[in-house]
Design a protein around this motif. Sequence first.
Motif, PDB file in Angstrom:
ATOM      1  N   UNK A 179       6.315  -2.220   0.519  1.00  0.00           N
ATOM      2  CA  UNK A 179       5.212  -2.926  -0.111  1.00  0.00           C
ATOM      3  C   UNK A 179       3.892  -2.195   0.073  1.00  0.00           C
ATOM      4  N   UNK A 180       3.919  -1.049   0.727  1.00  0.00           N
ATOM      5  CA  UNK A 180       2.684  -0.308   0.969  1.00  0.00           C
ATOM      6  C   UNK A 180       2.175   0.315  -0.328  1.00  0.00           C
ATOM      7  N   UNK A 181       0.934   0.751  -0.296  1.00  0.00           N
ATOM      8  CA  UNK A 181       0.387   1.455  -1.447  1.00  0.00           C
ATOM      9  C   UNK A 181       1.176   2.742  -1.670  1.00  0.00           C
ATOM     10  N   UNK A 182       1.611   3.001  -2.909  1.00  0.00           N
ATOM     11  CA  UNK A 182       2.475   4.163  -3.154  1.00  0.00           C
ATOM     12  C   UNK A 182       1.802   5.473  -2.774  1.00  0.00           C
ATOM     13  N   UNK A 183       2.584   6.355  -2.168  1.00  0.00           N
ATOM     14  CA  UNK A 183       2.110   7.688  -1.824  1.00  0.00           C
ATOM     15  C   UNK A 183       2.835   8.695  -2.710  1.00  0.00           C
ATOM     16  N   UNK A 184       2.133   9.189  -3.715  1.00  0.00           N
ATOM     17  CA  UNK A 184       2.728  10.149  -4.635  1.00  0.00           C
ATOM     18  C   UNK A 184       2.819  11.508  -3.953  1.00  0.00           C
ATOM     19  N   UNK A 185       4.042  12.001  -3.863  1.00  0.00           N
ATOM     20  CA  UNK A 185       4.240  13.319  -3.286  1.00  0.00           C
ATOM     21  C   UNK A 185       4.164  14.395  -4.360  1.00  0.00           C
TER      22      UNK A 185
END
Length: 408
Positions: A255-261
Amino acid sequence: PADTAEGEASAGADDAAVNEVAAAISSIAVEDASDDEANEAVPAPPQEEDEDEVVPPPPAAAAYQFNFNPPPPQPHLAAADPNNNMDFANLNPSEINAQFLSLLPPCIYPRLDKLKSLSEDRTQLLEQYLVERAELEQKYNGLMKPLYEMRRDVVTGICDGDIASNDTTGASNGEDQQEVKGIPQFWACAMGHIDLLAELITEEDVDCMEHLVDVTCDDFADGSGFELHFHFSPNDFFTNSVLTKRYEVPNLLTEDEPMLQSVTGTDINWFPNKSLTHKTITKKQRKKGGPNAGQVRTIQKTERAESFFHFFTPPKMPELGDVVDEEEAEAMEEHFDHDYEMACAIRGSLIPNAVHWFTGEAMEEAMYGDEGDMMFDEEDEDDDGESGLNPFPPPAAGEGENAECKQS
């Protein structure tokens, strides 16, 4: 004798006067004493104890108050700050943590170790949860895949005969009915009813999207990302049969803010003069001076055009060591946020509910909500009324805004 008698009488009068003054003084002293006794506090009579009376508990001990006055700094810090004024802004995180922990009573350290152990146990459970959830997602994605394949066959007209033979309403057998294969422009119309996507689709895009036969999504087996696939039939615009957009998101299932790799798009192989993202403009120039004055020459210039197909050319992530100023960083963050928001709308709304977006039912639900109340999205806008920076600028006024679906 007469003088003696007169002296005795005078002495007696003096004695009487003295006695009278002494009596008066004695009466005043007695009154003052009685007033002092009257002013003394009279002790209250003892009260009988009530057996039912609740005796209040003694006051609780005051909570421990940490002494946050920093202790003397370490030698290398003291040399830099001889006045012992700790500047936490110039300390690295490890030094700040060490300074804070040094303020705690020693008895708290074992308790902190216990809390850290509990946190590690939770992390292990979360990792196990993510593994099992990814497996569950894969299981049900596999179960839904045949349904999506059947939907594709219905849209492209492969199932027209079977559906007509099972039609009990007679709608498929009208004599005056125009013969239509499948559902033309199904995906273009469905996407046109999603505001986030519709604002990017131009009229020229709709002509190309007549050949869009399916939109699918493949989630990574470990739940760390997904790929969007746009499937096209042979067309006059480009040679690609599938346009792909890939997103690597390590915390996709949390549910965390997405981290775009990373975000990867597709190079579209446009046929000559068929590109929808760039247009070649031909201009004529007349030479003003020199021996060839007045001579006309023709030049060509390539200009960017508004199009949904810019979606397949994602914004570029900065490399390590690249220097980016604050304005560029904010613009880049907004670009990636908008791009990922579009991807989530396609993955989580368009693909699973395509038919409801085509008919407009999903649009009504999005507009009114579950309880039928009108809902509005409040967006921050610049002073000129336009939204912030966008990697896929919306069409100019009158140029494909909410392009109308054309039925063939």
